[in-house]
Design a protein around this motif. Structure first.
Motif, PDB file in Angstrom:
ATOM      1  N   VAL A  38       0.862  -1.181   0.000  1.00 11.74           N
ATOM      2  CA  VAL A  38       0.000   0.000   0.000  1.00 11.74           C
ATOM      3  C   VAL A  38       0.894   1.226   0.000  1.00 11.74           C
ATOM      4  N   ARG A  39       0.294   2.381  -0.132  1.00  9.97           N
ATOM      5  CA  ARG A  39       1.077   3.620  -0.195  1.00  9.97           C
ATOM      6  C   ARG A  39       1.980   3.735   1.045  1.00  9.97           C
ATOM      7  N   GLY A  40       3.271   3.852   0.804  1.00 10.77           N
ATOM      8  CA  GLY A  40       4.233   4.027   1.887  1.00 10.77           C
ATOM      9  C   GLY A  40       4.729   2.741   2.524  1.00 10.77           C
ATOM     10  N   ARG A  41       4.184   1.574   2.109  1.00  6.94           N
ATOM     11  CA  ARG A  41       4.609   0.294   2.689  1.00  6.94           C
ATOM     12  C   ARG A  41       4.671  -0.752   1.583  1.00  6.94           C
ATOM     13  N   ASN A  42       5.837  -1.385   1.423  1.00  2.00           N
ATOM     14  CA  ASN A  42       5.898  -2.459   0.432  1.00  2.00           C
ATOM     15  C   ASN A  42       5.182  -3.683   0.976  1.00  2.00           C
ATOM     16  N   VAL A  43       4.996  -4.680   0.152  1.00  5.82           N
ATOM     17  CA  VAL A  43       4.150  -5.816   0.510  1.00  5.82           C
ATOM     18  C   VAL A  43       4.727  -6.624   1.674  1.00  5.82           C
ATOM     19  N   VAL A  44       6.048  -6.686   1.782  1.00  3.65           N
ATOM     20  CA  VAL A  44       6.655  -7.425   2.897  1.00  3.65           C
ATOM     21  C   VAL A  44       6.426  -6.681   4.207  1.00  3.65           C
ATOM     22  N   ASP A  45       6.578  -5.361   4.188  1.00  7.06           N
ATOM     23  CA  ASP A  45       6.295  -4.575   5.391  1.00  7.06           C
ATOM     24  C   ASP A  45       4.823  -4.695   5.790  1.00  7.06           C
ATOM     25  N   LEU A  46       3.951  -4.699   4.783  1.00  4.13           N
ATOM     26  CA  LEU A  46       2.525  -4.873   5.059  1.00  4.13           C
ATOM     27  C   LEU A  46       2.274  -6.225   5.713  1.00  4.13           C
ATOM     28  N   ALA A  47       2.896  -7.274   5.178  1.00  2.00           N
ATOM     29  CA  ALA A  47       2.730  -8.617   5.733  1.00  2.00           C
ATOM     30  C   ALA A  47       3.263  -8.696   7.157  1.00  2.00           C
ATOM     31  N   ARG A  48       4.430  -8.115   7.412  1.00  2.00           N
ATOM     32  CA  ARG A  48       4.994  -8.129   8.765  1.00  2.00           C
ATOM     33  C   ARG A  48       4.092  -7.406   9.754  1.00  2.00           C
ATOM     34  N   GLY A  49       3.527  -6.289   9.309  1.00  2.00           N
ATOM     35  CA  GLY A  49       2.611  -5.551  10.167  1.00  2.00           C
ATOM     36  C   GLY A  49       1.371  -6.353  10.521  1.00  2.00           C
ATOM     37  N   LEU A  50       0.845  -7.082   9.540  1.00  2.00           N
ATOM     38  CA  LEU A  50      -0.343  -7.906   9.787  1.00  2.00           C
ATOM     39  C   LEU A  50      -0.036  -9.046  10.749  1.00  2.00           C
ATOM     40  N   LEU A  61      -4.938 -15.568   8.662  1.00  2.00           N
ATOM     41  CA  LEU A  61      -5.758 -16.327   7.718  1.00  2.00           C
ATOM     42  C   LEU A  61      -7.162 -16.594   8.265  1.00  2.00           C
ATOM     43  N   GLU A  62      -7.272 -16.721   9.595  1.00  2.00           N
ATOM     44  CA  GLU A  62      -8.559 -17.039  10.199  1.00  2.00           C
ATOM     45  C   GLU A  62      -9.213 -15.820  10.846  1.00  2.00           C
ATOM     46  N   ALA A  63      -8.712 -14.633  10.530  1.00  2.00           N
ATOM     47  CA  ALA A  63      -9.234 -13.406  11.143  1.00  2.00           C
ATOM     48  C   ALA A  63     -10.699 -13.178  10.797  1.00  2.00           C
ATOM     49  N   ASP A  64     -11.415 -12.601  11.729  1.00  2.00           N
ATOM     50  CA  ASP A  64     -12.789 -12.188  11.487  1.00  2.00           C
ATOM     51  C   ASP A  64     -12.822 -11.223  10.307  1.00  2.00           C
ATOM     52  N   ARG A  65     -13.854 -11.355   9.491  1.00  2.00           N
ATOM     53  CA  ARG A  65     -13.939 -10.548   8.274  1.00  2.00           C
ATOM     54  C   ARG A  65     -13.884  -9.052   8.575  1.00  2.00           C
ATOM     55  N   ALA A  66     -14.621  -8.619   9.588  1.00  2.00           N
ATOM     56  CA  ALA A  66     -14.645  -7.192   9.915  1.00  2.00           C
ATOM     57  C   ALA A  66     -13.269  -6.706  10.360  1.00  2.00           C
ATOM     58  N   ALA A  67     -12.586  -7.513  11.171  1.00  2.00           N
ATOM     59  CA  ALA A  67     -11.256  -7.129  11.638  1.00  2.00           C
ATOM     60  C   ALA A  67     -10.272  -7.072  10.479  1.00  2.00           C
ATOM     61  N   PHE A  68     -10.368  -8.035   9.565  1.00  2.00           N
ATOM     62  CA  PHE A  68      -9.473  -8.068   8.410  1.00  2.00           C
ATOM     63  C   PHE A  68      -9.690  -6.849   7.520  1.00  2.00           C
ATOM     64  N   LEU A  69     -10.943  -6.564   7.209  1.00  2.00           N
ATOM     65  CA  LEU A  69     -11.241  -5.446   6.317  1.00  2.00           C
ATOM     66  C   LEU A  69     -10.971  -4.101   6.968  1.00  2.00           C
ATOM     67  N   GLY A  70     -10.840  -4.105   8.294  1.00  2.00           N
ATOM     68  CA  GLY A  70     -10.544  -2.861   8.997  1.00  2.00           C
ATOM     69  C   GLY A  70      -9.100  -2.424   8.896  1.00  2.00           C
ATOM     70  N   GLU A  71      -8.224  -3.309   8.389  1.00  2.00           N
ATOM     71  CA  GLU A  71      -6.820  -2.973   8.245  1.00  2.00           C
ATOM     72  C   GLU A  71      -6.575  -2.224   6.934  1.00  2.00           C
ATOM     73  N   THR A  72      -5.713  -1.251   6.968  1.00  2.00           N
ATOM     74  CA  THR A  72      -5.393  -0.453   5.783  1.00  2.00           C
ATOM     75  C   THR A  72      -4.850  -1.331   4.659  1.00  2.00           C
ATOM     76  N   GLY A  73      -5.436  -1.204   3.495  1.00  2.00           N
ATOM     77  CA  GLY A  73      -4.959  -1.928   2.324  1.00  2.00           C
ATOM     78  C   GLY A  73      -5.544  -3.303   2.151  1.00  2.00           C
TER      79      GLY A  73
END
Length: 226
Positions: A38-50, A61-73
């Motif tokens: 996403v803007r300002g974060r490459n995909v590896v940084d995004l993955a590490r953050g998640l 992988l098993e996160a609640d849909r609302a919680a997952f969609l609440g994350e940026t990107g």
């Protein structure tokens, strides 16, 4: 740094093609699935953050849909992709155990049952119905309950076993608490179901409890005999 500026050997997708998937870290595997950052974060940084935010790869992988969609990107497309990945994994395990008798691959059966039930937030009771050669016929979740209890009705278990024309069954339920130790109620239920199913010539081979870590076999731990 944009991932396109990395050396080829360090980019997750290229690394996977060169070394195989087993050579990647959790963050790198997740990055391959996500595809882009996403803007300002490459995909590896995004993955590490998640991974840090949710507590690990399984939790992402098993996160609640609302919680997952609440994350940026993370939008519905990425959520759908990860859910499809989980289902592909479950079906792959189901096909692999369908080729041979369950008693010849107990670890594979437990892996399959764990994949089918580990993500459940409430307690559920299921059966893996088997034919006369102990090859899987069908997996069915029969009862759903609360965070620590599910009401199980022997008559319905017998009815489903007959509907599947099963010769044997492996009982299974999960403990959302993560502790696999069976309760006295679990032991009593197992013996009740074993007696009820025996009346229609269906043998109970085991009762598996799914929690954290390896699933527990009640037969192997001596709570009842097959």
């Amino acid at each position: 740094m944009n991932i396109r500026e990395w050396p080829l050997a360090e980019r997750p997708r290229e690394k996977l093609l060169e070394q195989g998937a087993a050579g990647l870290s959790d963050a790198e595997l997740l990055a391959v699935l996500l595809g882009s950052g996403v803007r300002g974060r490459n995909v590896v940084d995004l993955a590490r953050g998640l991974l840090a935010r949710f507590g690990g790869l399984r939790q992402v992988l098993e996160a609640d849909r609302a919680a997952f969609l609440g994350e940026t990107g993370l939008g519905p497309v990425r959520y759908a992709q990860l859910q499809a990945l989980l289902e592909i994994g479950r079906r792959h395990l189901a096909e692999s155990i369908a080729r041979e008798p369950a008693l010849e691959s107990p670890q594979q059966v437990r892996r399959y049952l764990k994949a089918m039930m580990r993500h459940e937030a409430s307690e559920v009771f299921a059966c893996l119905f088997l034919d006369s050669r102990h090859r899987p016929l069908a997996f069915e979740v029969l009862f759903r309950g609360t965070i620590d209890r599910a009401s199980v009705f022997p008559r319905e278990v017998v009815r489903r076993a007959l509907a599947r024309n099963a010769a044997a069954a492996i009982l299974c339920h999960n403990h959302p608490s993560g502790v696999c130790e069976p309760s006295p109620e679990d032991v009593h239920l197992t013996l009740t179901l074993k007696t009820a199913l025996k009346l229609v010539d269906v043998r109970v081979l085991d009762h598996i409890i799914v929690g954290e870590g390896d699933p527990l076999s009640m037969v192997e731990h001596g709570w009842f005999s097959a």
